[in-house]
Design a protein around this motif. Structure first.
Motif, PDB file in Angstrom:
ATOM      1  N   UNK A  60      11.735  -3.299  18.263  1.00 17.43           N
ATOM      2  CA  UNK A  60      11.035  -2.154  17.684  1.00 17.43           C
ATOM      3  C   UNK A  60       9.971  -2.656  16.710  1.00 17.43           C
ATOM      4  N   UNK A  61       8.831  -1.977  16.642  1.00  7.26           N
ATOM      5  CA  UNK A  61       7.808  -2.430  15.689  1.00  7.26           C
ATOM      6  C   UNK A  61       8.265  -2.253  14.246  1.00  7.26           C
ATOM      7  N   UNK A  62       7.746  -3.104  13.401  1.00  7.93           N
ATOM      8  CA  UNK A  62       7.924  -2.962  11.960  1.00  7.93           C
ATOM      9  C   UNK A  62       6.640  -2.347  11.419  1.00  7.93           C
ATOM     10  N   UNK A  63       6.768  -1.703  10.280  1.00  7.69           N
ATOM     11  CA  UNK A  63       5.625  -1.029   9.680  1.00  7.69           C
ATOM     12  C   UNK A  63       5.411  -1.595   8.281  1.00  7.69           C
ATOM     13  N   UNK A  64       4.157  -1.788   7.938  1.00  4.79           N
ATOM     14  CA  UNK A  64       3.786  -2.425   6.679  1.00  4.79           C
ATOM     15  C   UNK A  64       2.663  -1.653   6.010  1.00  4.79           C
ATOM     16  N   UNK A  65       2.682  -1.601   4.679  1.00  4.32           N
ATOM     17  CA  UNK A  65       1.522  -1.127   3.926  1.00  4.32           C
ATOM     18  C   UNK A  65       0.866  -2.363   3.337  1.00  4.32           C
ATOM     19  N   UNK A  66      -0.407  -2.517   3.627  1.00  4.25           N
ATOM     20  CA  UNK A  66      -1.214  -3.593   3.080  1.00  4.25           C
ATOM     21  C   UNK A  66      -2.071  -2.991   1.964  1.00  4.25           C
ATOM     22  N   UNK A  67      -1.858  -3.455   0.753  1.00  4.36           N
ATOM     23  CA  UNK A  67      -2.570  -2.955  -0.417  1.00  4.36           C
ATOM     24  C   UNK A  67      -3.716  -3.912  -0.720  1.00  4.36           C
ATOM     25  N   UNK A  68      -4.920  -3.378  -0.828  1.00  4.62           N
ATOM     26  CA  UNK A  68      -6.054  -4.243  -1.122  1.00  4.62           C
ATOM     27  C   UNK A  68      -7.246  -3.465  -1.648  1.00  4.62           C
ATOM     28  N   UNK A  69      -8.242  -4.213  -2.043  1.00  3.91           N
ATOM     29  CA  UNK A  69      -9.465  -3.627  -2.586  1.00  3.91           C
ATOM     30  C   UNK A  69     -10.355  -3.088  -1.462  1.00  3.91           C
ATOM     31  N   UNK A  70     -11.280  -2.228  -1.829  1.00  2.00           N
ATOM     32  CA  UNK A  70     -12.269  -1.731  -0.862  1.00  2.00           C
ATOM     33  C   UNK A  70     -13.075  -2.898  -0.295  1.00  2.00           C
ATOM     34  N   UNK A  71     -13.366  -3.890  -1.147  1.00  2.00           N
ATOM     35  CA  UNK A  71     -14.146  -5.054  -0.691  1.00  2.00           C
ATOM     36  C   UNK A  71     -13.379  -5.838   0.377  1.00  2.00           C
ATOM     37  N   UNK A  72     -12.063  -5.989   0.195  1.00  2.00           N
ATOM     38  CA  UNK A  72     -11.291  -6.720   1.197  1.00  2.00           C
ATOM     39  C   UNK A  72     -11.140  -5.919   2.489  1.00  2.00           C
ATOM     40  N   UNK A  73     -11.059  -4.602   2.387  1.00  2.00           N
ATOM     41  CA  UNK A  73     -11.070  -3.775   3.594  1.00  2.00           C
ATOM     42  C   UNK A  73     -12.403  -3.949   4.320  1.00  2.00           C
ATOM     43  N   UNK A  74     -13.501  -3.943   3.571  1.00  3.84           N
ATOM     44  CA  UNK A  74     -14.826  -4.149   4.179  1.00  3.84           C
ATOM     45  C   UNK A  74     -14.909  -5.512   4.861  1.00  3.84           C
ATOM     46  N   UNK A  75     -14.279  -6.528   4.279  1.00  7.18           N
ATOM     47  CA  UNK A  75     -14.279  -7.865   4.896  1.00  7.18           C
ATOM     48  C   UNK A  75     -13.533  -7.826   6.234  1.00  7.18           C
TER      49      UNK A  75
END
Length: 158
Positions: free
Chosen positions: A3-18
């Motif tokens: 079964x898949x695992x689910x994760x929340x990745x917390x980061x800055x807007x800049x890292x999302x843009x990267x």
């Protein structure tokens, strides 16, 4: 297949843009999250939570096992951790991504998340401290549904 695992990745807007600039093909994690990265398998899902903005922005599917790479892509905002190169990585593909600069406010659904129940209601933001968190399927589905609705509203907006 597991079964898949689910994760929340917390980061800055800049890292999302990267990550967006790399076509949502790879995601790195801080060096202290090696064990969590190594626990990821193809089919797992990453939910992107953007700090400061306090909103969800995307979901990606993990398509590889973890590997080590030190190519600079993401940056730590902490000056003491400027050398952090997010070396533990997985290949990914996007499933849902709101347009750049558009976010689903976490506050709208935070108190419904099992992950947030560990904290007092008025301190729900504490649930999003640290870079990487396992969540259950209930929380994933709640966030996924809200992101799909937000994406649909964006596509019909004038």
């Amino acid at each position: 297949m597991a079964e898949p695992q689910y994760w929340i990745l917390v980061g800055s807007a800049e890292n999302l843009e990267a990550t967006q600039a790399h076509g949502f093909t790879v995601q790195g994690f801080k060096s202290r999250h090696r064990k969590k990265a190594e626990a990821m398998r193809p089919g797992d899902r990453l939910v992107y939570y953007v700090t400061g903005i306090q909103g969800f922005a995307a979901i990606a599917r993990v398509t590889s096992d973890a590997f080590e790479d030190h190519t600079p892509i993401w940056k730590s905002k902490d000056p003491k951790k400027a050398a952090e190169d997010y070396p533990w990585r997985v290949q990914i593909e996007p499933e849902i991504a709101l347009p750049p600069g558009v976010y689903l406010p976490a506050e709208d659904i935070a108190l419904q998340l099992h992950h947030v129940q560990k904290w007092p209601k008025d301190h729900w933001r504490l649930a999003f401290q640290g870079q990487l968190h396992r969540i259950d399927e209930h929380d994933y589905e709640l966030i996924r549904t809200a992101l799909v609705q937000a994406a649909n509203r964006q596509s019909v907006a004038p």
